[in-house]
Scaffold this motif. Structure first.
Motif, short mmCIF file in Angstrom:
data_model
loop_
_atom_site.label_atom_id
_atom_site.label_comp_id
_atom_site.label_asym_id
_atom_site.label_seq_id
_atom_site.Cartn_x
_atom_site.Cartn_y
_atom_site.Cartn_z
N GLN A 2 0.85 -1.18 0.00
CA GLN A 2 0.00 0.00 0.00
C GLN A 2 0.89 1.23 0.00
O GLN A 2 1.83 1.32 0.78
CB GLN A 2 -0.89 0.04 1.23
CG GLN A 2 -1.95 -1.01 1.23
CD GLN A 2 -2.83 -0.90 2.45
OE1 GLN A 2 -2.45 -0.34 3.46
NE2 GLN A 2 -4.02 -1.44 2.35
N LEU A 3 0.59 2.13 -0.90
CA LEU A 3 1.28 3.42 -0.93
C LEU A 3 0.31 4.48 -0.48
O LEU A 3 -0.81 4.54 -0.97
CB LEU A 3 1.76 3.77 -2.34
CG LEU A 3 2.88 2.95 -2.93
CD1 LEU A 3 3.23 3.49 -4.31
CD2 LEU A 3 4.10 2.94 -2.05
N TYR A 4 0.73 5.29 0.45
CA TYR A 4 -0.05 6.44 0.86
C TYR A 4 0.68 7.65 0.31
O TYR A 4 1.80 7.93 0.71
CB TYR A 4 -0.17 6.52 2.38
CG TYR A 4 -0.89 5.34 2.96
CD1 TYR A 4 -2.28 5.31 2.97
CD2 TYR A 4 -0.20 4.26 3.48
CE1 TYR A 4 -2.96 4.22 3.48
CE2 TYR A 4 -0.87 3.17 4.00
CZ TYR A 4 -2.24 3.15 4.00
OH TYR A 4 -2.91 2.07 4.51
N LEU A 5 0.06 8.34 -0.61
CA LEU A 5 0.68 9.49 -1.25
C LEU A 5 0.10 10.77 -0.66
O LEU A 5 -1.12 10.95 -0.64
CB LEU A 5 0.45 9.45 -2.77
CG LEU A 5 0.98 8.20 -3.47
CD1 LEU A 5 0.59 8.22 -4.93
CD2 LEU A 5 2.47 8.07 -3.31
N TRP A 6 0.98 11.61 -0.16
CA TRP A 6 0.57 12.88 0.44
C TRP A 6 1.18 14.01 -0.36
O TRP A 6 2.39 14.06 -0.53
CB TRP A 6 1.06 12.97 1.89
CG TRP A 6 0.52 11.90 2.76
CD1 TRP A 6 1.10 10.70 3.03
CD2 TRP A 6 -0.71 11.93 3.47
NE1 TRP A 6 0.30 9.98 3.87
CE2 TRP A 6 -0.81 10.71 4.16
CE3 TRP A 6 -1.73 12.87 3.59
CZ2 TRP A 6 -1.90 10.41 4.97
CZ3 TRP A 6 -2.80 12.55 4.40
CH2 TRP A 6 -2.88 11.35 5.07
N ASP A 7 0.36 14.89 -0.85
CA ASP A 7 0.83 16.07 -1.55
C ASP A 7 0.99 17.17 -0.51
O ASP A 7 0.01 17.75 -0.07
CB ASP A 7 -0.16 16.48 -2.63
CG ASP A 7 0.29 17.69 -3.41
OD1 ASP A 7 -0.47 18.13 -4.29
OD2 ASP A 7 1.39 18.21 -3.16
N THR A 8 2.24 17.45 -0.10
CA THR A 8 2.47 18.42 0.97
C THR A 8 2.91 19.78 0.44
O THR A 8 3.14 20.68 1.23
CB THR A 8 3.54 17.91 1.95
OG1 THR A 8 4.76 17.71 1.25
CG2 THR A 8 3.10 16.60 2.59
N LEU A 9 3.05 19.92 -0.88
CA LEU A 9 3.44 21.21 -1.42
C LEU A 9 2.37 22.23 -1.11
O LEU A 9 1.18 21.99 -1.26
CB LEU A 9 3.65 21.12 -2.93
CG LEU A 9 4.54 22.20 -3.52
CD1 LEU A 9 5.90 22.21 -2.84
CD2 LEU A 9 4.71 21.98 -4.99
N GLY A 10 2.77 23.36 -0.59
CA GLY A 10 1.83 24.38 -0.17
C GLY A 10 1.53 24.30 1.32
O GLY A 10 0.85 25.15 1.87
N LEU A 11 2.05 23.24 1.97
CA LEU A 11 1.84 23.10 3.40
C LEU A 11 3.05 23.58 4.20
O LEU A 11 3.18 23.28 5.37
CB LEU A 11 1.56 21.63 3.76
CG LEU A 11 0.29 21.03 3.20
CD1 LEU A 11 0.16 19.57 3.63
CD2 LEU A 11 -0.93 21.80 3.67
#
Length: 164
Positions: A2-11
């Motif tokens: 399982q891959l959990y992808l988090w887009d953190t750009l902008g955070l």
């Protein structure tokens, strides 16, 4: 897998949130646009934070939007970020899907062979011997599950101890 992808750009203004996403990560993907020089600068700014908080993780550099006319050259990239920090590099298009499946397969294969076991969570080493992987991919409001077939990987053998 399982891959959990988090887009953190902008955070970046929520640095503690971004740091928590790095903890226990097996891989960190740095995606930049082939049409936006500022995106590689943003990835370069996150690299030290990732190195500090995702120790032992595989760092992956992904050049996205390859379907568009590139305005960011390879020299621009090398001038902004050291590519030596990245175990894997890919070229993709999120719009056309070009390179995405190959990137996921390569990443899954790499993690299967090289990921550090997360013993503190009671998890086994990263999927040794598991021949398939499923990824949940979210985009444009859609949830898509991609199933990949990986070649069988033999479990690592434990080293014999020299002491009895």
């Amino acid at each position: 897998m399982q891959l959990y992808l988090w887009d953190t750009l902008g955070l970046e203004e929520h640095a503690t949130l971004t740091r928590s996403h790095f903890l226990l990560s097996q891989a960190v993907l740095f995606v930049y646009s082939s049409t936006d020089l500022d995106s590689i600068s943003q990835a370069a700014e996150l690299l030290p934070l990732a190195k500090l908080n995702a120790q032992g993780a595989c760092f992956v550099l992904i050049r996205n939007k390859i379907d568009l006319k590139a305005t960011v050259s390879e020299d621009d990239v090398m001038g902004k970020i050291s590519t030596d920090a990245f175990a894997l590099q890919f070229r993709t298009s999120a719009v056309t899907g070009e390179g995405v499946e190959e990137m996921l397969k390569s990443l899954a294969s790499h993690l299967t062979r090289k990921a550090t076991p997360m013993k503190s969570l009671g998890r086994s080493p990263c999927l040794a011997g598991v021949p398939t992987a499923q990824f949940s991919r979210y985009g444009n409001g859609a949830n898509e599950i991609v199933t990949l077939q990986l070649e069988d990987v033999q479990p690592r053998r434990k080293k014999k101890c020299c002491h009895r």
